[in-house]
Scaffold this active site. Structure first.
Site, PDB file in Angstrom:
ATOM      1  N   GLY A 189       0.809  -1.210   0.000  1.00 32.69           N
ATOM      2  CA  GLY A 189       0.000   0.000   0.000  1.00 32.69           C
ATOM      3  C   GLY A 189       0.837   1.253   0.000  1.00 32.69           C
ATOM      4  O   GLY A 189       1.627   1.461   0.890  1.00 32.69           O
ATOM      5  N   SER A 190       0.674   2.116  -1.001  1.00 35.47           N
ATOM      6  CA  SER A 190       1.571   3.243  -1.142  1.00 35.47           C
ATOM      7  C   SER A 190       1.074   4.181  -2.233  1.00 35.47           C
ATOM      8  O   SER A 190      -0.070   4.116  -2.641  1.00 35.47           O
ATOM      9  CB  SER A 190       2.979   2.728  -1.465  1.00 35.47           C
ATOM     10  OG  SER A 190       2.899   1.715  -2.455  1.00 35.47           O
TER      11      SER A 190
END
Length: 219
Positions: A189-190
């Site tokens: 997640g980014s």
């Protein structure tokens, strides 16, 4: 030096060690006759990690008038902003397109243009939700400045998110990149921000993108 980062076997190298640890742990639990539910969770996580670190091939157009998406995900912001303060270039506002990657997206990042890597700058920071605007300033990040073959200066910023705890940059200073070449990844997640000038955005907020294929902007 030009790294050979174009050929992969579907799984990013970062994924094998995590999957290996989980698999061995699951086998030990199975050998110790632990509850099958726990063992099953271990094997499930092993498969999930391999799936998360998937690295499919992409068909990238080679065109100096185009900027290609660096990340799979969803466009969460299109605006004008100053590049990260630590990047050693003149502080002027540039157009910016931000793509948020959730845990279900492919997390391998790619070069949006063909050109030479001028700077790579890493900065420690927080781990706020990467979809927030302030994540660009507050979160841990790695900035890659590419001098495109057509003279444009393009900046790709890999930003860690709420769960992500490591940014992997595979590019090196003075490396010659082709459009779509792998430049690294961020775990779990980014977000990836692309800064540019003199290009017209081709995407809208909320649009889904595919790294190495979706057209972000055009001259």
């Amino acid at each position: 030096m030009n790294k050979q980062n174009n050929k992969r076997y579907f799984i990013h190298p970062e994924g094998w060690k995590f999957a290996g640890i989980l698999f061995i742990s699951s086998m030990i639990l199975l050998f110790l006759s632990m509850a099958m539910a726990i063992v099953a969770i271990g094997f499930f996580l092993t498969v999930f990690v391999l799936w998360f670190f998937r690295d499919p091939e992409r068909k990238t157009p080679q065109d100096s008038n185009l900027i290609i998406s660096s990340a799979d995900g969803k466009v969460c912001l299109i605006d004008e902003a100053y590049p990260p303060a630590e990047v050693p270039i003149k502080a002027e506002k540039m157009k910016r397109i931000c793509v948020f990657m959730n845990v279900f997206n492919v997390h391998v990042n790619r070069s949006p243009v063909q050109g030479r890597v001028e700077h790579i700058v890493y900065k420690k920071g927080q781990f706020l939700n990467a979809s927030l605007d302030k994540a660009s300033d507050k979160n841990e990040r790695s900035s890659l400045v590419v001098n495109a073959d057509n003279g444009a200066k393009i900046i790709v910023v890999q930003i860690a998110g709420l769960v992500a705890r490591r940014i992997v940059c595979e590019a090196s200073k003075d490396q010659e990149l082709k459009q779509g070449d792998r430049i690294g990844m961020i775990r779990f997640g980014s977000r990836a921000d692309v800064y540019f000038e003199n290009y017209k955005p081709l995407v809208k907020v909320g649009q889904k993108t595919i790294a190495g294929e979706t057209l972000l902007a055009k001259k």
